[in-house]
Design a protein around this motif. Sequence first.
Motif, PDB file in Angstrom:
ATOM      1  N   ILE A  56      44.119  29.073 -37.531  1.00 28.15           N
ATOM      2  CA  ILE A  56      44.917  29.453 -36.354  1.00 28.15           C
ATOM      3  C   ILE A  56      44.719  28.328 -35.328  1.00 28.15           C
ATOM      4  CG2 ILE A  56      45.252  31.156 -34.521  1.00 28.15           C
ATOM      5  CD1 ILE A  56      44.044  33.235 -36.527  1.00 28.15           C
ATOM      6  N   LEU A 101      44.783  36.755 -38.167  1.00 26.52           N
ATOM      7  CA  LEU A 101      43.533  36.628 -38.948  1.00 26.52           C
ATOM      8  C   LEU A 101      43.778  37.055 -40.389  1.00 26.52           C
ATOM      9  CD1 LEU A 101      40.905  37.953 -36.364  1.00 26.52           C
ATOM     10  CD2 LEU A 101      41.038  35.631 -37.281  1.00 26.52           C
ATOM     11  N   ARG A 158      45.591  34.505 -42.181  1.00 29.66           N
ATOM     12  CA  ARG A 158      44.841  33.243 -42.212  1.00 29.66           C
ATOM     13  C   ARG A 158      45.713  32.060 -41.806  1.00 29.66           C
ATOM     14  NH1 ARG A 158      40.179  32.034 -44.260  1.00 29.66           N
ATOM     15  NH2 ARG A 158      38.730  33.724 -44.635  1.00 29.66           N
ATOM     16  N   THR A 195      46.810  37.472 -26.764  1.00 27.49           N
ATOM     17  CA  THR A 195      46.135  36.831 -27.899  1.00 27.49           C
ATOM     18  C   THR A 195      45.397  37.899 -28.704  1.00 27.49           C
ATOM     19  OG1 THR A 195      45.955  34.764 -26.682  1.00 27.49           O
ATOM     20  CG2 THR A 195      44.447  35.055 -28.540  1.00 27.49           C
ATOM     21  N   LYS A 196      44.691  38.788 -28.007  1.00 27.91           N
ATOM     22  CA  LYS A 196      43.997  39.897 -28.688  1.00 27.91           C
ATOM     23  C   LYS A 196      44.983  40.745 -29.497  1.00 27.91           C
ATOM     24  CE  LYS A 196      40.914  42.714 -26.732  1.00 27.91           C
ATOM     25  NZ  LYS A 196      39.655  42.660 -27.487  1.00 27.91           N
ATOM     26  N   LEU A 252      46.067  38.939 -32.707  1.00 32.19           N
ATOM     27  CA  LEU A 252      45.022  38.271 -33.499  1.00 32.19           C
ATOM     28  C   LEU A 252      44.799  38.897 -34.867  1.00 32.19           C
ATOM     29  CD1 LEU A 252      43.559  35.760 -32.957  1.00 32.19           C
ATOM     30  CD2 LEU A 252      41.653  37.057 -32.012  1.00 32.19           C
ATOM     31  N   ARG A 256      40.114  29.893 -39.542  1.00 31.43           N
ATOM     32  CA  ARG A 256      41.165  30.738 -40.150  1.00 31.43           C
ATOM     33  C   ARG A 256      42.529  30.067 -40.082  1.00 31.43           C
ATOM     34  NH1 ARG A 256      39.808  36.155 -41.026  1.00 31.43           N
ATOM     35  NH2 ARG A 256      37.572  36.365 -40.897  1.00 31.43           N
ATOM     36  N   GLU A 277      37.052  28.969 -31.898  1.00 32.06           N
ATOM     37  CA  GLU A 277      36.728  30.223 -32.579  1.00 32.06           C
ATOM     38  C   GLU A 277      37.633  30.486 -33.783  1.00 32.06           C
ATOM     39  OE1 GLU A 277      35.719  33.191 -29.616  1.00 32.06           O
ATOM     40  OE2 GLU A 277      36.310  34.763 -31.022  1.00 32.06           O
ATOM     41  N   LEU A 278      38.869  29.977 -33.755  1.00 32.83           N
ATOM     42  CA  LEU A 278      39.861  30.405 -34.744  1.00 32.83           C
ATOM     43  C   LEU A 278      40.237  29.327 -35.762  1.00 32.83           C
ATOM     44  CD1 LEU A 278      42.111  32.379 -32.227  1.00 32.83           C
ATOM     45  CD2 LEU A 278      40.438  33.321 -33.834  1.00 32.83           C
ATOM     46  N   CYS A 292      39.374  29.383 -27.775  1.00 39.30           N
ATOM     47  CA  CYS A 292      40.077  30.030 -28.904  1.00 39.30           C
ATOM     48  C   CYS A 292      40.238  29.042 -30.052  1.00 39.30           C
ATOM     49  CB  CYS A 292      41.442  30.558 -28.464  1.00 39.30           C
ATOM     50  SG  CYS A 292      41.352  31.942 -27.330  1.00 39.30           S
TER      51      CYS A 292
END
Length: 247
Positions: free
Chosen positions: A178, A130, A133, A122-123, A126, A176, A172-173, A169
């Motif tokens: 995601i 990001l 978007r 995922t990192k 990302l 954007r 957090e996402l 996640c």
Amino acid sequence: MKRLEGRAAIVTGAARGIGRAIAGLFAREGAGVLLFDRDPSVAETAARVSEESGARALGFQGSVASLADCERAAAVSLENFGKIDILVNNAGLTRDRLLLRMSEEDWDLVLDVNLKGAFLFTKAVLHAMLKARSGRIINIASVSGQTGNAGQANYAASKGGLIALTKACARELASRDILVNAVAPGLIETDMTGAMPEEARSRMLERSLLGRMGRPEDVAEAVLYLASDSSRFVTGQVLGVNGGLHL
Ligand SMILES: NC(=O)c1ccc[n+]([C@@H]2O[C@H](COP(=O)([O-])OP(=O)(O)OC[C@H]3O[C@@H](n4cnc5c(N)ncnc54)[C@H](O)[C@@H]3O)[C@@H](O)[C@H]2O)c1
């Protein structure tokens, strides 16, 4: 109309089983796919997926437990497809044993691949998501992570953790665009369940409403839904594909 036309996807653990079925279905639906697996046979699987679908499919050998491998694969996907729209964290393994006999090594290995591997991949994707978007991340959990299972303390903990990672996640996402969801399969016919003792398999089947094992394609269809535009209002969810084994 193909449901993933023009999309680029990465599927981990895609040399065989559920991952291969997901990669094959994505390719038939028009996506370019990078198949990632620690098994060198992933190159051959990718060639076959490409042949069957007419879509571009690349094989990449590496381990999800290595951030460097995940980052290299993300870079290869960007070079070839120009973007990463979809990540499916599917790679996983079991080292089943009763708690008393479970070694620290078997605990660490299962957590490293099933849970930390999803975090690392995922990192790795990302930044690209990001920047765009938009993105879809689908984590392949398990009914064991929802209910627990004797003999699978390490596996159940990794899959329960993966469900919590999915929700964190998603929170957090979301801003954007995601979307992050999990699929929790029940008993599916693959090499992984082929290695289970017959008795354990039939005990699980007795508890399942449909009374039969699922096929990798059954899981792939659920993953396709979560990767496609059809699920644009769905995030942070766990979709059970388990034949009624867990309600
Ligand atoms: N088969 C089932 O009944 C079932 C049920 C619930 C959940 N799941 C989950 O579905 C996923 C796929 O399972 P499957 O049944 O297809 O298993 P499988 O063993 O047939 O395939 C798993 C694939 O992951 C790969 N892999 C393992 N470790 C890796 C690593 N470190 N890096 C990269 N690739 C790695 C393997 O080489 C293999 O190709 C797993 O996460 C599993 O936990 C399976």
